[in-house]
Write a protein that holds these residues in place. Structure first.
Motif, mmCIF file in Angstrom:
data_model
loop_
_atom_site.group_PDB
_atom_site.id
_atom_site.type_symbol
_atom_site.label_atom_id
_atom_site.label_comp_id
_atom_site.label_asym_id
_atom_site.label_seq_id
_atom_site.Cartn_x
_atom_site.Cartn_y
_atom_site.Cartn_z
ATOM 1 N N PHE A 17 0.891 -1.285 0.126
ATOM 2 C CA PHE A 17 -0.032 -0.028 -0.091
ATOM 3 C C PHE A 17 0.943 1.330 -0.081
ATOM 4 O O PHE A 17 0.244 2.297 0.088
ATOM 5 C CB PHE A 17 -1.004 0.035 0.973
ATOM 6 N N HIS A 18 2.176 1.199 0.016
ATOM 7 C CA HIS A 18 3.157 2.202 -0.069
ATOM 8 C C HIS A 18 2.762 3.289 1.214
ATOM 9 O O HIS A 18 2.916 4.416 1.161
ATOM 10 C CB HIS A 18 2.960 2.947 -1.174
ATOM 11 N N VAL A 19 2.822 2.575 2.419
ATOM 12 C CA VAL A 19 2.523 3.155 3.579
ATOM 13 C C VAL A 19 3.713 2.909 4.480
ATOM 14 O O VAL A 19 4.186 1.834 4.510
ATOM 15 C CB VAL A 19 1.498 2.586 4.465
ATOM 16 N N GLU A 20 4.225 4.259 5.136
ATOM 17 C CA GLU A 20 5.413 3.962 6.160
ATOM 18 C C GLU A 20 5.112 3.136 7.293
ATOM 19 O O GLU A 20 4.012 3.399 8.074
ATOM 20 C CB GLU A 20 5.828 5.396 6.577
ATOM 21 N N PRO A 21 5.733 1.958 7.761
ATOM 22 C CA PRO A 21 5.213 1.057 8.667
ATOM 23 C C PRO A 21 5.541 1.757 10.020
ATOM 24 O O PRO A 21 6.457 2.783 10.240
ATOM 25 C CB PRO A 21 6.075 -0.090 8.725
ATOM 26 N N LYS A 22 4.609 1.528 11.001
ATOM 27 C CA LYS A 22 4.912 2.220 12.421
ATOM 28 C C LYS A 22 5.691 1.227 13.175
ATOM 29 O O LYS A 22 5.636 -0.068 12.796
ATOM 30 C CB LYS A 22 3.380 2.399 13.188
ATOM 31 N N PRO A 23 6.308 1.726 14.122
ATOM 32 C CA PRO A 23 6.918 0.709 14.929
ATOM 33 C C PRO A 23 6.049 -0.290 15.766
ATOM 34 O O PRO A 23 4.925 0.003 15.941
ATOM 35 C CB PRO A 23 7.569 1.491 16.222
#
Length: 150
Positions: free
Chosen positions: A59-65
């Motif tokens: 989805f081209h989303v920056e992963p969260k920690p």
């Protein structure tokens, strides 16, 4: 129809509960060198090798920690089990068919083949993930080989 509502990044997605095999709190992920880009690694789940598929990359989303709320949704695609890492599984809801809407034609394309429909949950619009459409045929083939080799 029941949907498992998950948060990935800042968006909420629904997964048809018919495909969900389980929801895990934690998995020990083993990276696999040279694995397909969307595969974060593999995990042993009760004796089965489960690939961890990155919806963040798809989805081209920056992963969260990773936090206590991070979950792994185990799904079945064809004859394979795979896990989706999600930030939060917020709830399981029953949605009547009148709250399902087709994807607007202007959005429908190969890059959005993972979208089944749009669901209205309360005042929020949720993208329903088409579990069969998330993986391309090439990705399914690579994952099958990865499972066989491990």
């Amino acid at each position: 129809m029941k949907q498992v509502l998950c948060e990935i990044g800042d968006n909420t997605y629904g997964i048809d509960i018919e495909y969900v095999q389980g929801i895990e709190k934690q998995l020990d992920i083993v990276p696999v060198p040279n694995a397909p880009q969307m595969i974060e690694g593999i995990a042993n789940l009760r004796g089965a090798v489960i690939p961890i598929f990155s919806l963040y990359k798809k989805f081209h989303v920056e992963p969260k920690p990773i936090t206590e709320e991070t979950k792994y949704v185990i799904i079945r695609v064809d004859e394979m089990q795979i896990a989706f890492q999600v930030d939060v599984v917020s709830e399981i809801v029953e949605v009547s068919k009148k709250h399902f809407h087709e994807l607007p034609a202007v959005i429908a394309c190969d890059e959005t083949s993972y979208v089944d429909r749009i669901i209205q949950v309360g005042k929020k619009l949720v993208v329903a993930i088409d579990v069969q459409g998330v993986l391309s045929e090439k990705e399914k083939h690579h994952i099958s080989k990865l499972i066989e080799e491990n």
